[in-house]
Design an enzyme around this catalytic site. Structure first.
Site, PDB file in Angstrom:
ATOM      1  CG  HIS A 205      32.360   8.679  30.790  1.00 26.48           C
ATOM      2  ND1 HIS A 205      33.668   8.925  30.418  1.00 26.48           N
ATOM      3  CD2 HIS A 205      31.690   8.320  29.651  1.00 26.48           C
ATOM      4  CE1 HIS A 205      33.782   8.713  29.113  1.00 26.48           C
ATOM      5  NE2 HIS A 205      32.602   8.352  28.627  1.00 26.48           N
TER       6      HIS A 205
ATOM      7  N   GLY B 199      55.308  40.823  42.182  1.00 26.74           N
ATOM      8  CA  GLY B 199      54.941  40.548  43.575  1.00 26.74           C
ATOM      9  C   GLY B 199      54.211  41.713  44.212  1.00 26.74           C
TER      10      GLY B 199
ATOM     11  N   GLY C 173      35.324  45.621  48.694  1.00 29.68           N
ATOM     12  CA  GLY C 173      35.761  44.447  47.927  1.00 29.68           C
ATOM     13  C   GLY C 173      37.263  44.324  47.741  1.00 29.68           C
TER      14      GLY C 173
ATOM     15  CE  LYS D  78      41.700  35.134  37.417  1.00 30.10           C
ATOM     16  NZ  LYS D  78      42.619  35.601  38.468  1.00 30.10           N
TER      17      LYS D  78
HETATM   18  C1  LIG Z   1      45.938  40.868  39.185  1.00 25.98           C
HETATM   19  C2  LIG Z   1      45.641  40.015  40.380  1.00 25.98           C
HETATM   20  C3  LIG Z   1      44.900  38.863  40.226  1.00 25.98           C
HETATM   21  C4  LIG Z   1      44.610  38.078  41.326  1.00 25.98           C
HETATM   22  N1  LIG Z   1      43.877  36.941  41.135  1.00 25.98           N
HETATM   23  C5  LIG Z   1      43.622  36.149  42.191  1.00 25.98           C
HETATM   24  C6  LIG Z   1      42.838  34.980  42.028  1.00 25.98           C
HETATM   25  O1  LIG Z   1      42.386  34.672  40.932  1.00 25.98           O
HETATM   26  N2  LIG Z   1      42.581  34.217  43.109  1.00 25.98           N
HETATM   27  C7  LIG Z   1      43.074  34.541  44.350  1.00 25.98           C
HETATM   28  O2  LIG Z   1      42.821  33.813  45.306  1.00 25.98           O
HETATM   29  N3  LIG Z   1      43.803  35.658  44.545  1.00 25.98           N
HETATM   30  C8  LIG Z   1      44.083  36.464  43.501  1.00 25.98           C
HETATM   31  N4  LIG Z   1      44.794  37.609  43.687  1.00 25.98           N
HETATM   32  C9  LIG Z   1      45.240  37.935  45.062  1.00 25.98           C
HETATM   33  C10 LIG Z   1      44.084  38.536  45.861  1.00 25.98           C
HETATM   34  O3  LIG Z   1      43.577  39.652  45.176  1.00 25.98           O
HETATM   35  C11 LIG Z   1      44.553  38.923  47.254  1.00 25.98           C
HETATM   36  O4  LIG Z   1      45.171  37.821  47.867  1.00 25.98           O
HETATM   37  C12 LIG Z   1      43.380  39.382  48.110  1.00 25.98           C
HETATM   38  O5  LIG Z   1      42.728  40.492  47.549  1.00 25.98           O
HETATM   39  C13 LIG Z   1      43.872  39.735  49.515  1.00 25.98           C
HETATM   40  O6  LIG Z   1      42.781  40.129  50.274  1.00 25.98           O
HETATM   41  P1  LIG Z   1      42.935  41.104  51.516  1.00 25.98           P
HETATM   42  O7  LIG Z   1      41.575  41.200  52.114  1.00 25.98           O
HETATM   43  O8  LIG Z   1      44.062  40.691  52.365  1.00 25.98           O
HETATM   44  O9  LIG Z   1      43.382  42.517  50.911  1.00 25.98           O
HETATM   45  P2  LIG Z   1      42.849  43.437  49.705  1.00 25.98           P
HETATM   46  O10 LIG Z   1      41.967  42.707  48.787  1.00 25.98           O
HETATM   47  O11 LIG Z   1      44.076  44.083  49.155  1.00 25.98           O
HETATM   48  O12 LIG Z   1      41.971  44.501  50.452  1.00 25.98           O
HETATM   49  C14 LIG Z   1      42.499  45.431  51.348  1.00 25.98           C
HETATM   50  C15 LIG Z   1      41.516  46.571  51.493  1.00 25.98           C
HETATM   51  O13 LIG Z   1      41.958  47.385  52.545  1.00 25.98           O
HETATM   52  C16 LIG Z   1      41.811  48.760  52.189  1.00 25.98           C
HETATM   53  N5  LIG Z   1      42.763  49.508  53.004  1.00 25.98           N
HETATM   54  C17 LIG Z   1      44.114  49.419  52.997  1.00 25.98           C
HETATM   55  N6  LIG Z   1      44.637  50.191  53.963  1.00 25.98           N
HETATM   56  C18 LIG Z   1      43.590  50.802  54.588  1.00 25.98           C
HETATM   57  C19 LIG Z   1      43.488  51.695  55.674  1.00 25.98           C
HETATM   58  N7  LIG Z   1      44.560  52.089  56.346  1.00 25.98           N
HETATM   59  N8  LIG Z   1      42.254  52.111  56.047  1.00 25.98           N
HETATM   60  C20 LIG Z   1      41.143  51.683  55.389  1.00 25.98           C
HETATM   61  N9  LIG Z   1      41.189  50.824  54.358  1.00 25.98           N
HETATM   62  C21 LIG Z   1      42.397  50.378  53.981  1.00 25.98           C
HETATM   63  C22 LIG Z   1      42.109  48.767  50.707  1.00 25.98           C
HETATM   64  O14 LIG Z   1      41.564  49.903  50.075  1.00 25.98           O
HETATM   65  C23 LIG Z   1      41.434  47.472  50.254  1.00 25.98           C
HETATM   66  O15 LIG Z   1      40.091  47.681  49.928  1.00 25.98           O
HETATM   67  C24 LIG Z   1      45.077  38.447  42.611  1.00 25.98           C
HETATM   68  C25 LIG Z   1      45.810  39.620  42.787  1.00 25.98           C
HETATM   69  C26 LIG Z   1      46.084  40.401  41.677  1.00 25.98           C
HETATM   70  C27 LIG Z   1      46.853  41.670  41.880  1.00 25.98           C
END
Ligand SMILES: Cc1cc2nc3c(=O)[nH]c(=O)nc-3n(C[C@H](O)[C@H](O)[C@H](O)COP(=O)(O)OP(=O)(O)OC[C@H]3O[C@@H](n4cnc5c(N)ncnc54)[C@H](O)[C@@H]3O)c2cc1C
Length: 469
Positions: A448, A274, A42, A54
């Site tokens: 509405h 960021g 996830g 949320k």
């Molecule tokens: C506090 C917070 C609130 C947020 N709220 C929202 C929101 O409400 N709505 C929204 O759209 N976005 C939100 N975001 C942004 C959103 O979480 C990210 O944009 C999203 O999770 C990105 O998805 P991703 O699949 O690119 O990476 P991630 O969700 O970061 O997943 C990457 C996965 O890769 C794994 N991983 C990394 N490197 C390796 C490796 N070398 N080998 C194996 N596994 C690895 C990690 O463990 C992780 O499970 C929020 C972010 C934060 C920090």
């Protein structure tokens, strides 16, 4: 010797980019595996991002309703926050959804491999399992979906108690009496709303001239006004310089807008400035993958410079770091990997939602952006003060603003701040995708009483004819 397992597609990372890509790849008939370093599927979104924040925002809202129950004719004499129970509910929701991803992987025959993945040469991935054992697998196509981590700086390293990032703040054992938040982007203002509503004294320090700086300027102004009214202190053009441990927890030194050196004490400091892409130590060095300040450059099909290697989600250069964007990019990548035609993503039509109180949502160009792009702009704006459902909800703040091109009424951008606007933005995205005009929105019959009528009214307002104001 055992043969190296071979897959059609291997995805590194199981966040909303990786897990959605995996399910779609399997649906397309590809033999698919996901490598995830953590023991849960996830990613950031599910475990330390979108979902837990949320859930906390909802508990904070419920608490707020109790505080204001009298306004709704309900007399409730005894209520209090059971922080452990609030946290337990959050964990329950997250766990349920993580199990849901596991179930979907099983249903679609996606294999999960726990371990740390690295590119090991063309079509090869090395995996270091939790015990440190290394093995290799092969894949015709590889999708990098390694996501991002909170940015930190020397002197601001998270310690889990006083200096926190999104990870540690979600695991706090007790509610802090006070919190300084560094950064007024989406993450900063959402946590401000959570902890302020739970009773912490919150101060936000933002280096740029306005809060939520990527949003339309009127949205920033409205949020700052609302935060001020609620009692959330926000200082813009405030440059944080250092953080030192002190008796209450931490003393944060900064220079304020007038250039003076200031210091503020609080129990906790949340660093929300960021996110850095996880592109180090994933084996990119010997590939043709190109980086731009650490982010991966891709083409319209999400392919990197290395043949057969795609990148999606928070690591992609120029792509907004949002869960729904990561998911869509995942679908584009694996659809292309399966040899099927793909529709490139239109990055001008991505909804942005910030779930602070009041909520913010937007799509497309800001008013300033539209003018700078050379459009003759017509703005239609409607306040929630004129909307009946908002009155029922007791929500008086905010507005819907539509930025359109005067010539044909083309919708260039829609910006909202107010009650439940994160549930309302999809209408604007569909309208823009279908090349709708403000006239189309105004002529669309909205139910509405609903908050969505404010969108229709803002469209009417673009021609100076709103009904309810
Ligand atoms: C506090 C917070 C609130 C947020 N709220 C929202 C929101 O409400 N709505 C929204 O759209 N976005 C939100 N975001 C942004 C959103 O979480 C990210 O944009 C999203 O999770 C990105 O998805 P991703 O699949 O690119 O990476 P991630 O969700 O970061 O997943 C990457 C996965 O890769 C794994 N991983 C990394 N490197 C390796 C490796 N070398 N080998 C194996 N596994 C690895 C990690 O463990 C992780 O499970 C929020 C972010 C934060 C920090």
């Amino acid at each position: 010797m055992a043969e190296t397992p071979k897959y059609d597609v291997v995805i590194i990372g199981s966040g909303p980019g990786g897990y959605v890509a995996a399910i779609r790849a399997a649906q397309l008939g590809l033999k698919t595996a996901v490598i995830e370093k953590d023991d849960k599927l996830g990613g950031t979104c599910l475990h330390v991002g979108c979902i837990p924040t949320k859930d906390l925002l909802l508990s904070a809202e419920v608490y707020d309703y109790f505080k204001n129950a009298k306004e709704y004719g309900i007399v409730s004499k005894e209520f209090s926050i059971d922080w452990a129970a609030v946290q337990a509910r959050k964990t329950k929701v997250v766990t349920k959804l993580a199990k849901g991803v596991e179930f979907l992987f099983k249903k679609n025959k996606v294999e999960t491999i726990q371990g740390y993945g690295r590119l090991a040469g063309p079509g090869r991935i090395s995996i270091t399992d939790p015990k440190g054992q290394v093995r290799e697998i092969q894949a015709s196509k590889i999708v990098l979906a390694t996501g991002s981590e909170a940015k930190t700086f020397p002197g601001f390293e998270p310690d889990g108690k006083t200096i926190l990032t999104n990870k540690e703040v979600l695991a706090l054992k007790a509610l802090p009496s006070s919190m300084v938040i560094m950064g007024a982007g989406a993450v900063g203002v959402e946590f401000a709303s959570i902890f302020h509503r739970f009773g912490s004294k919150v101060t936000i320090l933002e280096m740029l001239p306005r809060a939520v700086p990527l949003e339309d300027e009127e949205i920033s102004a409205e949020l700052e006004k609302s935060f001020h009214r609620q009692g959330i202190a926000i200082q813009t053009q405030a440059k944080v310089e250092s953080a030192a441990k002190s008796a209450p927890g931490v003393t944060v030194s900064y220079s304020s807008a007038d250039g003076k050196r200031q210091a503020i004490e609080a129990e906790t400091l949340l660093v929300a400035v960021g996110r850095s892409p996880n592109t180090r130590d994933v084996g990119l060095e010997k590939t043709r993958v190109q980086l731009e300040r650490g982010f991966v450059k891709v083409d319209a099909t999400m392919q990197t410079g290395e043949p057969g290697v795609y990148a999606i989600g928070d690591i992609v250069a120029g792509s907004p770091q949002l869960a729904h964007v990561a998911s869509r990019e995942g679908i584009v990548a694996v659809t292309h990997a399966a040899g099927k035609p793909v529709e490139p993503i239109n990055y001008h039509q991505i909804p942005n939602c910030t779930y602070c109180e009041p909520e913010i949502s937007s799509v497309g160009l800001t008013e300033r952006g539209a003018r700078e792009a050379g459009h003759t702009v017509r703005v239609g704006k409607f306040p929630f003060a004129g909307n009946s459902k908002a009155a029922i909800l007791g929500a008086r703040e905010g507005f819907v603003k539509i930025v359109s091109d005067e010539k044909y009424g083309e919708i260039l951008g829609v910006h909202m701040i107010g009650p439940r606007v994160t549930e309302m933005i999809a209408e604007a995205v569909v309208a823009m995708r279908l090349e709708g005009t403000v006239e189309d929105l105004a002529a669309t019959i909205h139910p509405h009483p609903t908050l969505t009528e404010a969108v229709m009214e803002a469209a009417h307002a673009a021609h100076d004819w709103p009904i309810h104001i």
